[in-house]
Design an enzyme around this catalytic site. Structure first.
Site, short mmCIF file in Angstrom:
data_model
loop_
_atom_site.label_atom_id
_atom_site.label_comp_id
_atom_site.label_asym_id
_atom_site.label_seq_id
_atom_site.Cartn_x
_atom_site.Cartn_y
_atom_site.Cartn_z
N ASP A 43 -2.59 3.12 -5.05
CA ASP A 43 -3.31 3.91 -3.78
C ASP A 43 -4.67 3.99 -3.79
OD1 ASP A 43 -4.10 6.10 -2.32
OD2 ASP A 43 -2.05 6.89 -2.13
N SER A 84 -3.15 8.32 3.37
CA SER A 84 -1.97 7.74 2.81
C SER A 84 -0.67 7.80 3.22
CB SER A 84 -1.73 8.22 1.16
OG SER A 84 -2.96 7.83 0.49
N GLU A 253 4.62 3.33 -7.10
CA GLU A 253 3.26 3.49 -6.71
C GLU A 253 2.28 4.04 -7.97
OE1 GLU A 253 2.15 7.24 -4.87
OE2 GLU A 253 0.36 6.45 -3.98
N ASP A 258 -6.63 6.17 -6.41
CA ASP A 258 -6.87 7.22 -5.48
C ASP A 258 -7.71 8.17 -5.88
OD1 ASP A 258 -7.11 7.79 -2.36
OD2 ASP A 258 -5.68 9.19 -3.12
N HIS A 262 -11.51 9.37 -5.40
CA HIS A 262 -12.10 10.37 -4.69
C HIS A 262 -13.03 11.16 -5.49
CE1 HIS A 262 -9.51 10.78 -0.84
NE2 HIS A 262 -8.64 10.31 -1.63
N ASP A 300 -2.70 1.06 0.15
CA ASP A 300 -2.53 1.55 1.42
C ASP A 300 -3.73 1.60 2.12
OD1 ASP A 300 -3.41 3.53 -0.50
OD2 ASP A 300 -2.07 4.97 0.19
N HIS A 301 -4.92 1.77 1.29
CA HIS A 301 -6.22 1.74 1.90
C HIS A 301 -7.20 1.75 0.38
CE1 HIS A 301 -6.50 5.75 0.28
NE2 HIS A 301 -5.42 5.88 0.77
N HIS A 327 -11.78 7.94 1.78
CA HIS A 327 -11.34 6.51 1.98
C HIS A 327 -12.62 5.80 2.84
CE1 HIS A 327 -7.05 8.30 1.98
NE2 HIS A 327 -7.87 8.55 0.70
MG MG Z 1 -0.21 8.05 -2.61
ZN ZN Z 2 -6.91 9.29 -1.10
#
Ligand code: MG
Ligand code: ZN
Length: 367
Positions: A43, A84, A253, A258, A262, A300-301, A327
């Site tokens: 992620d 997400s 995952e 992620d 962040h 996912d990004h 993101h």
């Molecule tokens: Mg996730």
């Molecule tokens: Zn995120």
């Protein structure tokens, strides 16, 4: 009489098994047949995250064992920058939806996921995450909810499926619910061995169905106590699912790349990427020995709008610069290993990823 009842029960059980009729084309297994697919999602894991992890590791990553690389675009139905939930839905169903939505289209119509299609085709299925298992990415493969924050409804959706293994956090969404339901009892009644600690997960021996809810809500970062949970969970899930001779679909995952990005925390972003890469190693080791397993590794990004403006190979130093605490919309890498990997080269959309996976499985006539 007692035997008569037993026989009756066995017949019913038998009938249930027969109702799962595989529709895969071709009866005989060939060298290139894809029997299992392991989809791995880091992620928020953009190219800079992988690049930085390569430098800090100082040795080739497991991701670098991939035979094919590609790039995918990730915009959602209502936003150039996806979240997400929408990206997870694109990766699980091949359809765009709005940010925040799980397994449904923008009009809240239910979309069928590749996990559900795998179940219809008699495959074993599993989900592993370093987040709560009800969190957006794993939820997108099994749940159908207009809002990613409907955690208790998402937990209920798990019981509407025949998923064989799920491992992550989120115990409280099953056990301590506003509606008073105890879904732990429901899981046990459905035949799941329910496990609530990482220690118990290591010691569990081949349960038929496993629900491992290892934390009340979110697991901590690896550096703050999660340890090798993802690697252990990956190996355990593969062991259990691989008993199904028809094959399996497993999504794994690395959820917290992620979260660290962040927070613009370079050290933890890289550590979580390296942790995810160890799980990739376990998946590729299995695929290499098995020969009929496709491993697809992607994100996912991208998170953090990360660039690398400096570093040093010899001292394994790298300088990450974050341009956002959210993101970005930059294309994200796809890495593939095993039979069918060649279909993942090129530039395509995130909605193409599940289509390529279904093509690799050669399911016949199902969508
Ligand atoms: Mg996730
Ligand atoms: Zn995120």
């Amino acid at each position: 009489m007692k035997n008569g009842i037993k026989l009756f029960v066995l017949l019913i059980a038998g009938a249930t098994v027969v109702s799962c009729s595989p529709s895969r084309m071709g009866a005989s297994q060939t060298d290139n047949e894809v029997r299992n697919v392991i989809l791995m999602i880091g992620d928020g894991m953009g190219l800079p995250h992988v690049n930085a992890a390569m430098t800090v590791a100082g040795v080739p990553l497991n991701i670098q064992r991939a035979e094919v690389t590609g790039l995918q675009t990730s915009h959602s139905a209502d936003n150039y920058v996806t979240d997400s939930a929408a990206a997870g839905t694109a990766l699980s169903t091949g359809k765009k939806t709005n940010n925040g939505m799980i397994g449904v289209d923008p009009h809240e119509n239910r979309l069928k996921t590749i996990l559900e299609i795998a179940e219809e085709n008699c495959l074993a299925t599993g989900l592993v995450a370093t987040a709560s298992i009800t969190h957006a990415t794993p939820a997108a493969f099994i749940a159908h909810q207009a809002s990613r924050s409907s955690y208790e409804d998402i937990a209920r959706d798990f019981l509407r499926t025949d998923i064989d293994v799920f491992i992550g956090g989120g115990y409280d969404h099953f056990a301590k619910r506003a509606d008073g339901l105890n879904l732990i009892d429901s899981l046990t009644a459905k035949g799941y061995e329910v496990i609530t600690s990482a220690e118990a997960l290591k010691n569990s021996v081949f349960p038929m169905k496993l629900a491992a809810l290892l934390y009340p809500d979110q697991p901590p970062y690896r550096l703050q106590g999660r340890g090798d949970m993802l690697y252990e969970a990956t190996r355990k899930a593969i062991d259990i699912l691989n008993r199904n001779r028809k094959g399996f679909f497993l999504m794994i995952e690395g959820s917290q790349i992620d979260w660290a990005a962040h927070a613009n925390d370079a050290e933890i972003t890289i550590d979580e990427t390296l942790d995810f890469d160890r799980a990739v190693g376990a998946a590729i080791d299995f695929a290499k020995a098995d020969g009929n397993t496709l491993v697809v590794i992607t994100a996912d990004h991208e998170t953090g709008g990360v660039t690398i403006l400096g570093g040093d190979i010899k001292s394994k130093q790298v300088q990450l610069n974050f341009s956002t605490t959210s993101h970005s919309a930059v294309m994200i890498p796809v890495y593939a290993y095993g039979p069918g990997a060649e279909n993942f080269t090129g530039i395509y959309d995130n909605t193409d990823v599940p289509k390529k996976i279904l093509k690799a499985f050669s399911f016949d006539g199902k969508k």
